[in-house]
Design a protein around this motif. Structure first.
Motif, PDB file in Angstrom:
ATOM      1  N   GLU A  26       0.837  -1.206   0.000  1.00 22.06           N
ATOM      2  CA  GLU A  26       0.000   0.000   0.000  1.00 22.06           C
ATOM      3  C   GLU A  26       0.872   1.256   0.000  1.00 22.06           C
ATOM      4  O   GLU A  26       0.647   2.189  -0.796  1.00 22.06           O
ATOM      5  CB  GLU A  26      -0.899  -0.017   1.241  1.00 22.06           C
ATOM      6  N   LEU A  74      -6.158   2.696  -3.581  1.00 22.04           N
ATOM      7  CA  LEU A  74      -7.446   2.759  -2.878  1.00 22.04           C
ATOM      8  C   LEU A  74      -7.940   1.368  -2.492  1.00 22.04           C
ATOM      9  O   LEU A  74      -8.556   1.186  -1.432  1.00 22.04           O
ATOM     10  CB  LEU A  74      -8.487   3.470  -3.753  1.00 22.04           C
ATOM     11  N   ALA A  75      -7.665   0.383  -3.354  1.00 26.17           N
ATOM     12  CA  ALA A  75      -8.058  -0.995  -3.046  1.00 26.17           C
ATOM     13  C   ALA A  75      -7.316  -1.491  -1.801  1.00 26.17           C
ATOM     14  O   ALA A  75      -7.911  -2.125  -0.920  1.00 26.17           O
ATOM     15  CB  ALA A  75      -7.774  -1.911  -4.236  1.00 26.17           C
ATOM     16  N   THR A  77      -5.992   0.354   0.624  1.00 21.02           N
ATOM     17  CA  THR A  77      -6.449   1.115   1.792  1.00 21.02           C
ATOM     18  C   THR A  77      -7.832   0.660   2.245  1.00 21.02           C
ATOM     19  O   THR A  77      -8.066   0.436   3.438  1.00 21.02           O
ATOM     20  CB  THR A  77      -6.471   2.623   1.460  1.00 21.02           C
ATOM     21  N   TYR A  78      -8.749   0.486   1.301  1.00 21.85           N
ATOM     22  CA  TYR A  78     -10.112   0.072   1.642  1.00 21.85           C
ATOM     23  C   TYR A  78     -10.120  -1.334   2.248  1.00 21.85           C
ATOM     24  O   TYR A  78     -10.811  -1.582   3.250  1.00 21.85           O
ATOM     25  CB  TYR A  78     -10.995   0.119   0.394  1.00 21.85           C
ATOM     26  N   ALA A  79      -9.343  -2.245   1.631  1.00 19.29           N
ATOM     27  CA  ALA A  79      -9.288  -3.623   2.131  1.00 19.29           C
ATOM     28  C   ALA A  79      -8.748  -3.670   3.553  1.00 19.29           C
ATOM     29  O   ALA A  79      -9.252  -4.418   4.399  1.00 19.29           O
ATOM     30  CB  ALA A  79      -8.415  -4.472   1.204  1.00 19.29           C
ATOM     31  N   LYS A  81      -8.773  -1.126   5.838  1.00 16.89           N
ATOM     32  CA  LYS A  81      -9.670  -0.453   6.785  1.00 16.89           C
ATOM     33  C   LYS A  81     -10.930  -1.267   7.071  1.00 16.89           C
ATOM     34  O   LYS A  81     -11.515  -1.151   8.146  1.00 16.89           O
ATOM     35  CB  LYS A  81     -10.048   0.936   6.243  1.00 16.89           C
ATOM     36  N   HIS A  82     -11.359  -2.079   6.100  1.00 18.84           N
ATOM     37  CA  HIS A  82     -12.597  -2.845   6.272  1.00 18.84           C
ATOM     38  C   HIS A  82     -12.326  -4.333   6.488  1.00 18.84           C
ATOM     39  O   HIS A  82     -13.239  -5.158   6.348  1.00 18.84           O
ATOM     40  CB  HIS A  82     -13.500  -2.649   5.057  1.00 18.84           C
ATOM     41  N   ASP A  85     -14.669  -5.814   8.954  1.00 20.21           N
ATOM     42  CA  ASP A  85     -16.077  -5.478   8.773  1.00 20.21           C
ATOM     43  C   ASP A  85     -16.883  -6.762   8.534  1.00 20.21           C
ATOM     44  O   ASP A  85     -16.648  -7.469   7.546  1.00 20.21           O
ATOM     45  CB  ASP A  85     -16.233  -4.537   7.573  1.00 20.21           C
ATOM     46  N   THR A  92     -11.975  -9.075   3.049  1.00 17.22           N
ATOM     47  CA  THR A  92     -11.701  -8.177   1.915  1.00 17.22           C
ATOM     48  C   THR A  92     -10.481  -8.622   1.103  1.00 17.22           C
ATOM     49  O   THR A  92      -9.908  -7.836   0.362  1.00 17.22           O
ATOM     50  CB  THR A  92     -11.476  -6.742   2.431  1.00 17.22           C
ATOM     51  N   LEU A  95     -10.432  -7.982  -2.728  1.00 19.90           N
ATOM     52  CA  LEU A  95     -10.554  -6.625  -3.264  1.00 19.90           C
ATOM     53  C   LEU A  95      -9.392  -6.303  -4.206  1.00 19.90           C
ATOM     54  O   LEU A  95      -9.563  -5.622  -5.218  1.00 19.90           O
ATOM     55  CB  LEU A  95     -10.595  -5.609  -2.119  1.00 19.90           C
TER      56      LEU A  95
END
Length: 430
Positions: A26, A74-75, A77-79, A81-82, A85, A92, A95
């Motif tokens: 990342e 972004l993939a 970072t999103y993976a 952070k979530h 979830d 994730t 992702l």
């Protein structure tokens, strides 16, 4: 009677299936975006100030370069952070594959645009400002080389050695101490689940027995192992108590191919060991830990680098010999190279997104582990959850009435790469 057991190997039932070195990748991707953005601003401002349309055009091209990297960043970072979830049922981890597939489509569109422009120029050649175009192509090449170096620096190896990504281990010591076992056999007994292995990590080969369940402690005097060679020769092994396991007091002669009579109090279990020259071959094989998000970012940079090299060669030949078609030909070759990489990336990531079985060896290994003790696999699904992480759903039938799904979970979790296992056991009527 049916039993059901679901285990992601975590004490909190988390589903974190991110690749090894996720955060490092990342950071590297964001670094490339910063480099491309700075270069983009310099080229657009410089081109506008000096009246160079080619410089402005290359700056705009650099913006598409940064945009493609942005998808990857972004993939990541999103993976991250979530990752915890619960809405993401299997985490994730995929992702990155989705981002890789998206990048593959973008690369295909870029290949079409380059090919279209090249063919148009081949049909109707245009004047080239060589003095401007060649230095810009060289600068673009240097930026791409720097980007490739940033993405590949300290690049982690492409395979997994265990479940080390956000998962708590129930038997951490057991997991590591048996890494060099020739083969491990599992027994369901009155003393609970037992693991009998041939251990030879820096010592002469010996039998080790580990108690994997919380029954009353198994004592050395309760256990005897007899090996029966193909020629009928029998050898009896007695065991000594160690911290956390029992170990045979005598070494096991080569070869390690024999039947075993394991006598435990008043019960006897017959097992079979086969010779394995590669001691990592039974439970440990390299699973697919490819980070397709990083692969997509890297392919984009390398594709851009290849186009820059071809453009420089084409421009130099065109300027020396007046071959204006060389520039267009270089563009066509570059488009074909990018299209080929795009196809490979889309094929691999698409297969993962559609949950195709991508590791036949892992599938066969799961089946063999379940069926070697006489049980039958009714239904089996193995699929990739993320880089280095696979899920397995196993439905089986057994005539051993006392065996519960947790037994198979303990057995299967020794297989490298299996990070989430769901087991359904059907008990045959006696």
């Amino acid at each position: 009677m049916n039993n059901f057991y679901d285990s992601p190997f975590t004490s909190e039932h988390q589903h974190v299936f991110l690749g090894d070195g996720h955060e490092t990748s990342e950071r590297k991707t964001w670094s490339v975006i910063a480099l491309c953005s700075v270069m983009m601003v310099i080229e657009i401002i410089g081109g506008s100030y000096f009246g160079s349309l080619a410089l402005v055009a290359d700056g705009l091209h650099m913006s598409t370069h940064a945009g493609a990297m942005l998808i990857a960043a972004l993939a990541y970072t999103y993976a991250r952070k979530h990752a915890h979830d619960p809405k993401f049922i299997f985490g994730t981890g995929k992702l990155g594959d989705l981002a890789g597939f998206t990048s593959a489509i973008i690369l295909a569109m870029i290949a079409l645009l380059i090919g279209y422009e090249a063919v148009a120029r081949l049909i109707s050649p245009v004047d080239i400002h060589f003095g401007e175009a060649i230095p810009i192509a060289v600068v673009g090449l240097l930026v791409n080389i720097a980007s490739a170096w940033l993405l590949s620096a300290d690049h982690h190896h492409g395979h997994s050695h265990g479940h080390d990504h956000g998962h708590a281990h129930h038997d951490e010591e057991h997991h590591h101490s048996d890494d060099h076992a020739d083969e491990t056999q599992y027994i369901q007994s009155d003393a609970g689940t037992l693991a009998l292995s041939i251990f030879e990590d820096g010592v002469p080969p010996v039998f080790r027995v580990k108690q994997l369940s919380d029954n009353d402690l198994l004592l050395a005097e309760d256990l005897t192992v007899v090996t029966i060679r193909p020629d009928g020769l029998r050898q009896t092994f007695i065991f000594a108590q160690h911290d956390g396991f029992l170990e045979s007091t005598a070494a096991i002669p080569e070869p390690h191919a024999f039947d075993v009579e394991l006598e435990l109090k008043d019960t006897q279990h017959i097992l079979h060991f086969e010779e394995h020259h590669n001691h990592d071959g039974h439970h440990h094989h390299h699973v697919d830990a490819t980070d397709h998000n990083m692969r997509a970012a890297y392919v984009h940079v390398i594709a851009d680098t290849a186009v820059s090299v071809l453009a420089i060669i084409g421009l130099i030949l065109a300027s020396i010999f007046g071959w204006l078609w060389m520039d267009a030909l270089a563009g066509i070759v570059g488009a074909l190279v990018i299209a080929n990489w795009s196809y490979g990336l889309a094929k691999d990531t698409g297969a993962i997104l559609l949950d195709m079985n991508l590791d036949q060896r892992l599938l066969n290994k799961v089946r063999a582990v379940v069926e070697k003790n006489g049980d039958q696999v009714l239904d089996l699904h193995v699929w990739r959850l993320g880089p280095g992480h696979f899920g397995a759903i196993v439905s089986l039938t057994t005539n051993k009435g006392q065996v519960i799904p947790a037994f198979y979970q303990r057995v299967l979790k020794q297989i490298t790469g299996l990070s989430h296992i769901t087991v359904e056991v059907h008990h045959q009527s006696q």
